[in-house]
Design a protein around this motif. Structure first.
Motif, PDB file in Angstrom:
ATOM      1  N   GLN A   1       0.866  -1.165   0.000  1.00 45.20           N
ATOM      2  CA  GLN A   1       0.000   0.000   0.000  1.00 45.20           C
ATOM      3  C   GLN A   1       0.907   1.220   0.000  1.00 45.20           C
ATOM      4  OE1 GLN A   1      -2.603   0.335   3.339  1.00 45.20           O
ATOM      5  NE2 GLN A   1      -3.937   1.764   2.283  1.00 45.20           N
ATOM      6  N   PHE A   2       0.916   1.941  -1.120  1.00 48.71           N
ATOM      7  CA  PHE A   2       1.781   3.102  -1.247  1.00 48.71           C
ATOM      8  C   PHE A   2       1.154   4.290  -0.534  1.00 48.71           C
ATOM      9  CE2 PHE A   2       2.805   0.561  -5.010  1.00 48.71           C
ATOM     10  CZ  PHE A   2       4.173   0.439  -4.827  1.00 48.71           C
ATOM     11  N   PRO A   3       1.969   5.125   0.103  1.00 49.89           N
ATOM     12  CA  PRO A   3       1.409   6.320   0.739  1.00 49.89           C
ATOM     13  C   PRO A   3       0.906   7.286  -0.330  1.00 49.89           C
ATOM     14  CG  PRO A   3       3.804   6.281   0.920  1.00 49.89           C
ATOM     15  CD  PRO A   3       3.391   4.986   0.322  1.00 49.89           C
ATOM     16  N   THR A   4      -0.262   7.856  -0.088  1.00 43.85           N
ATOM     17  CA  THR A   4      -0.855   8.760  -1.083  1.00 43.85           C
ATOM     18  C   THR A   4      -0.062  10.044  -1.225  1.00 43.85           C
ATOM     19  OG1 THR A   4      -2.308   9.630   0.631  1.00 43.85           O
ATOM     20  CG2 THR A   4      -3.172   7.864  -0.762  1.00 43.85           C
ATOM     21  N   GLU A   5       0.772  10.381  -0.266  1.00 42.89           N
ATOM     22  CA  GLU A   5       1.556  11.602  -0.348  1.00 42.89           C
ATOM     23  C   GLU A   5       2.523  11.560  -1.528  1.00 42.89           C
ATOM     24  OE1 GLU A   5       1.287   9.864   2.595  1.00 42.89           O
ATOM     25  OE2 GLU A   5      -0.200  11.182   3.477  1.00 42.89           O
TER      26      GLU A   5
ATOM     27  N   ASP B   1       1.879  20.532  -1.400  1.00 43.56           N
ATOM     28  CA  ASP B   1       0.975  21.527  -0.823  1.00 43.56           C
ATOM     29  C   ASP B   1      -0.476  21.078  -0.819  1.00 43.56           C
ATOM     30  OD1 ASP B   1       3.155  23.120  -0.482  1.00 43.56           O
ATOM     31  OD2 ASP B   1       2.831  24.256  -2.326  1.00 43.56           O
ATOM     32  N   SER B   2      -0.833  20.092  -1.639  1.00 44.98           N
ATOM     33  CA  SER B   2      -2.224  19.671  -1.699  1.00 44.98           C
ATOM     34  C   SER B   2      -2.479  18.568  -0.673  1.00 44.98           C
ATOM     35  CB  SER B   2      -2.575  19.169  -3.103  1.00 44.98           C
ATOM     36  OG  SER B   2      -1.834  18.013  -3.391  1.00 44.98           O
ATOM     37  N   PRO B   3      -3.653  18.614  -0.062  1.00 40.30           N
ATOM     38  CA  PRO B   3      -3.957  17.594   0.947  1.00 40.30           C
ATOM     39  C   PRO B   3      -4.237  16.238   0.297  1.00 40.30           C
ATOM     40  CG  PRO B   3      -5.830  19.030   0.624  1.00 40.30           C
ATOM     41  CD  PRO B   3      -4.708  19.590  -0.197  1.00 40.30           C
ATOM     42  N   SER B   4      -3.990  15.193   1.053  1.00 41.78           N
ATOM     43  CA  SER B   4      -4.255  13.835   0.565  1.00 41.78           C
ATOM     44  C   SER B   4      -5.758  13.565   0.638  1.00 41.78           C
ATOM     45  CB  SER B   4      -3.494  12.820   1.414  1.00 41.78           C
ATOM     46  OG  SER B   4      -4.028  12.787   2.727  1.00 41.78           O
ATOM     47  N   PRO B   5      -6.241  12.538  -0.069  1.00 42.04           N
ATOM     48  CA  PRO B   5      -7.672  12.219  -0.010  1.00 42.04           C
ATOM     49  C   PRO B   5      -8.155  11.929   1.406  1.00 42.04           C
ATOM     50  CG  PRO B   5      -6.651  11.063  -1.846  1.00 42.04           C
ATOM     51  CD  PRO B   5      -5.548  11.714  -1.067  1.00 42.04           C
ATOM     52  N   ARG B   6      -7.308  11.325   2.217  1.00 40.29           N
ATOM     53  CA  ARG B   6      -7.681  11.036   3.608  1.00 40.29           C
ATOM     54  C   ARG B   6      -7.916  12.353   4.369  1.00 40.29           C
ATOM     55  NH1 ARG B   6      -3.083   8.844   5.819  1.00 40.29           N
ATOM     56  NH2 ARG B   6      -3.399   7.038   4.501  1.00 40.29           N
ATOM     57  N   GLU B   7      -7.028  13.331   4.170  1.00 41.89           N
ATOM     58  CA  GLU B   7      -7.190  14.616   4.857  1.00 41.89           C
ATOM     59  C   GLU B   7      -8.430  15.351   4.366  1.00 41.89           C
ATOM     60  OE1 GLU B   7      -2.474  15.592   5.648  1.00 41.89           O
ATOM     61  OE2 GLU B   7      -3.447  16.327   3.844  1.00 41.89           O
ATOM     62  N   ILE B   8      -8.725  15.238   3.073  1.00 46.14           N
ATOM     63  CA  ILE B   8      -9.923  15.884   2.526  1.00 46.14           C
ATOM     64  C   ILE B   8     -11.175  15.265   3.133  1.00 46.14           C
ATOM     65  CG2 ILE B   8     -11.278  16.210   0.424  1.00 46.14           C
ATOM     66  CD1 ILE B   8      -8.610  16.402  -1.084  1.00 46.14           C
ATOM     67  N   ALA B   9     -11.196  13.944   3.241  1.00 53.04           N
ATOM     68  CA  ALA B   9     -12.363  13.267   3.828  1.00 53.04           C
ATOM     69  C   ALA B   9     -12.525  13.638   5.299  1.00 53.04           C
ATOM     70  CB  ALA B   9     -12.216  11.755   3.674  1.00 53.04           C
ATOM     71  N   GLU B  10     -11.416  13.721   6.040  1.00 51.12           N
ATOM     72  CA  GLU B  10     -11.496  14.108   7.449  1.00 51.12           C
ATOM     73  C   GLU B  10     -12.003  15.539   7.595  1.00 51.12           C
ATOM     74  OE1 GLU B  10      -7.548  13.459   8.870  1.00 51.12           O
ATOM     75  OE2 GLU B  10      -7.764  11.283   8.966  1.00 51.12           O
ATOM     76  N   GLU B  11     -11.549  16.440   6.722  1.00 50.70           N
ATOM     77  CA  GLU B  11     -11.993  17.832   6.781  1.00 50.70           C
ATOM     78  C   GLU B  11     -13.480  17.936   6.445  1.00 50.70           C
ATOM     79  OE1 GLU B  11     -11.598  21.950   7.342  1.00 50.70           O
ATOM     80  OE2 GLU B  11     -10.252  20.316   7.866  1.00 50.70           O
ATOM     81  N   ALA B  12     -13.942  17.157   5.470  1.00 52.62           N
ATOM     82  CA  ALA B  12     -15.363  17.179   5.117  1.00 52.62           C
ATOM     83  C   ALA B  12     -16.218  16.671   6.273  1.00 52.62           C
ATOM     84  CB  ALA B  12     -15.594  16.339   3.860  1.00 52.62           C
ATOM     85  N   THR B  13     -15.754  15.646   6.966  1.00 50.19           N
ATOM     86  CA  THR B  13     -16.478  15.116   8.120  1.00 50.19           C
ATOM     87  C   THR B  13     -16.514  16.153   9.237  1.00 50.19           C
ATOM     88  OG1 THR B  13     -15.722  12.912   7.545  1.00 50.19           O
ATOM     89  CG2 THR B  13     -16.585  13.211   9.763  1.00 50.19           C
TER      90      THR B  13
END
Length: 124
Positions: A24-28, A34-46
């Motif tokens: 499992q490769f890190p999404t970073e 400078d752009s957030p990862s999909p995990r960070e975007i999902a956490e921010e949306a929640t």
């Protein structure tokens, strides 16, 4: 001998496929720093969804920045020469020994046309 080499390469390829499917490769690595990862975007949306909405929304009134005219304006493409800027630019070029260059400064925008008298009222 060739058959034995083909079998070994096939086994090696199969081993690499099995090995890489478990990785499992890190999404970073796939996104800009400078752009957030999909995990960070999902956490921010929640996190945003969990905020309570204020019962009375505030309405901001934006005043117009252009003063309305008494007559209707028809806007048409226009351009105007800028004599002062052209003169300053020519002085700067002459000061830097660029005498073979002819500067010209122009402003591009729209003319406000009086539709009744067919005259240009102002340049925007």
């Amino acid at each position: 001998m060739k058959r034995h080499l083909k079998i070994q390469l096939s086994i090696l390829a199969l081993f690499l496929v099995v090995l890489l499917t478990g990785c499992q490769f890190p999404t970073e690595l796939f996104f800009a720093p400078d752009s957030p990862s999909p995990r960070e975007i999902a956490e921010e949306a929640t996190r945003i969804r969990s905020f309570a909405v204020s019962p009375t929304p505030t309405i901001q009134v934006i005043e117009p920045t252009v003063t309305p005219t008494v007559f209707p304006c028809a806007f048409a493409y226009g351009e105007q020469p800028l004599e002062d800027e052209t003169a300053r630019l020519k002085d700067a070029l002459v000061k830097n020994s660029l005498i073979n260059v002819e500067p010209l400064a122009m402003a591009y925008g729209e003319n406000c046309l009086d539709t009744v008298n067919n005259k240009v009222i102002r340049f925007l």
